[in-house]
Design a protein around this motif. Structure first.
Motif, PDB file in Angstrom:
ATOM      1  N   ARG A 171      -1.365   2.044 -41.578  1.00 36.68           N
ATOM      2  CA  ARG A 171      -0.978   2.594 -40.276  1.00 36.68           C
ATOM      3  C   ARG A 171      -1.259   1.592 -39.149  1.00 36.68           C
ATOM      4  N   GLU A 172      -2.419   0.935 -39.215  1.00 33.86           N
ATOM      5  CA  GLU A 172      -2.726  -0.085 -38.204  1.00 33.86           C
ATOM      6  C   GLU A 172      -1.734  -1.248 -38.297  1.00 33.86           C
ATOM      7  N   ILE A 173      -1.354  -1.604 -39.506  1.00 31.30           N
ATOM      8  CA  ILE A 173      -0.363  -2.677 -39.692  1.00 31.30           C
ATOM      9  C   ILE A 173       0.950  -2.281 -39.028  1.00 31.30           C
ATOM     10  N   ASP A 174       1.382  -1.048 -39.251  1.00 35.24           N
ATOM     11  CA  ASP A 174       2.635  -0.576 -38.642  1.00 35.24           C
ATOM     12  C   ASP A 174       2.539  -0.507 -37.124  1.00 35.24           C
ATOM     13  N   GLU A 175       1.386  -0.106 -36.600  1.00 34.30           N
ATOM     14  CA  GLU A 175       1.224   0.056 -35.154  1.00 34.30           C
ATOM     15  C   GLU A 175       1.011  -1.271 -34.426  1.00 34.30           C
ATOM     16  N   LEU A 176       0.256  -2.182 -35.037  1.00 34.59           N
ATOM     17  CA  LEU A 176      -0.150  -3.414 -34.362  1.00 34.59           C
ATOM     18  C   LEU A 176       0.649  -4.641 -34.776  1.00 34.59           C
ATOM     19  N   GLY A 177       1.291  -4.572 -35.937  1.00 37.21           N
ATOM     20  CA  GLY A 177       1.924  -5.753 -36.523  1.00 37.21           C
ATOM     21  C   GLY A 177       0.955  -6.394 -37.502  1.00 37.21           C
ATOM     22  N   ILE A 178       1.489  -7.104 -38.471  1.00 42.60           N
ATOM     23  CA  ILE A 178       0.653  -7.638 -39.537  1.00 42.60           C
ATOM     24  C   ILE A 178      -0.318  -8.709 -39.042  1.00 42.60           C
ATOM     25  N   ARG A 179       0.095  -9.562 -38.121  1.00 43.81           N
ATOM     26  CA  ARG A 179      -0.837 -10.606 -37.677  1.00 43.81           C
ATOM     27  C   ARG A 179      -2.048 -10.004 -36.977  1.00 43.81           C
ATOM     28  N   THR A 180      -1.826  -9.110 -36.043  1.00 43.77           N
ATOM     29  CA  THR A 180      -2.940  -8.512 -35.303  1.00 43.77           C
ATOM     30  C   THR A 180      -3.818  -7.668 -36.239  1.00 43.77           C
ATOM     31  N   ALA A 181      -3.186  -6.928 -37.147  1.00 43.30           N
ATOM     32  CA  ALA A 181      -3.963  -6.120 -38.095  1.00 43.30           C
ATOM     33  C   ALA A 181      -4.799  -7.004 -39.014  1.00 43.30           C
ATOM     34  N   THR A 182      -4.249  -8.127 -39.438  1.00 40.91           N
ATOM     35  CA  THR A 182      -5.009  -9.067 -40.269  1.00 40.91           C
ATOM     36  C   THR A 182      -6.193  -9.612 -39.492  1.00 40.91           C
ATOM     37  N   GLU A 183      -5.969  -9.961 -38.248  1.00 40.22           N
ATOM     38  CA  GLU A 183      -7.063 -10.449 -37.406  1.00 40.22           C
ATOM     39  C   GLU A 183      -8.124  -9.362 -37.203  1.00 40.22           C
TER      40      GLU A 183
END
Length: 191
Positions: free
Chosen positions: A71-83
């Protein structure tokens, strides 16, 4: 100087969280782990990675894991979620913050305000990064194995959530689960 290596696992998956590992090693621990065969997690078998996990945990000055949900990946984008997963791992190390963070890859950790250095193929060059990679890979794989029992029919136990032909066919047949990254499936589901 307190140096932490950090690496992520599962960035390109269609399913589940992205994981990050952070590890601090002293010189003696680096030598011991190198002698035990620690290297890039992708170059190690699952059995060898499993054998290295307790050695890393025993010899590390500090180690921690972080994750960001689908859900965080979908909301924030993969780069920001990875960070975010990386930052969570670094924050869980305990003790004094690292004076230097070695980040595997070319993208800096924008959420980290301390000193850092990006290292291409860092898991082959720095024991801290290799150890972080092994811990994150083993932890994510173990989680996906457990989740595969909750979501049978997707082949998660075989492909760990990556976009294989089997996974594609299951998503088209049964639709995505609540743990699928919908942002990764837009084109597939629109077809």
């Amino acid at each position: 100087m307190r140096v932490a290596g950090i690496d992520e696992v599962g960035r390109g998956c269609w399913y589940g969280p992205v994981f990050a590992g952070a590890v601090v090693l002293d010189a003696l621990s680096q030598q011991r782990l190198a002698a035990a065969g620690l290297t890039d997690s992708k170059a190690l078998s699952a059995k060898r990675r499993a054998q290295l996990v307790p050695l890393i945990q025993q010899h590390a000055q500090a180690w921690a894991l972080g994750q960001a949900s689908a859900r965080e990946i979908d909301e924030l984008g993969i780069r920001t979620a990875t960070e975010l997963a990386m930052l969570r791992a670094l924050q869980r190390l305990g003790g004094e913050p690292p004076q230097l963070v070695l980040v595997d890859g070319v993208l800096p950790l924008r959420l980290w305000h301390g000193e850092q250095r990006c290292v291409v193929r860092g898991d082959a060059e720095h024991q801290e990064i290799a150890a972080a990679s092994v811990l994150a890979k083993q932890a994510r794989d173990a989680l996906i194995q457990r989740l595969a029992r909750l979501h049978p029919g997707y082949g998660l136990e075989r492909h760990a959530g990556y976009g294989t032909a089997v996974h594609r066919a299951a998503v088209l047949r049964d639709g995505p689960t609540v743990l699928h990254r919908r942002s990764f499936l837009r084109k597939l589901l629109a077809a």
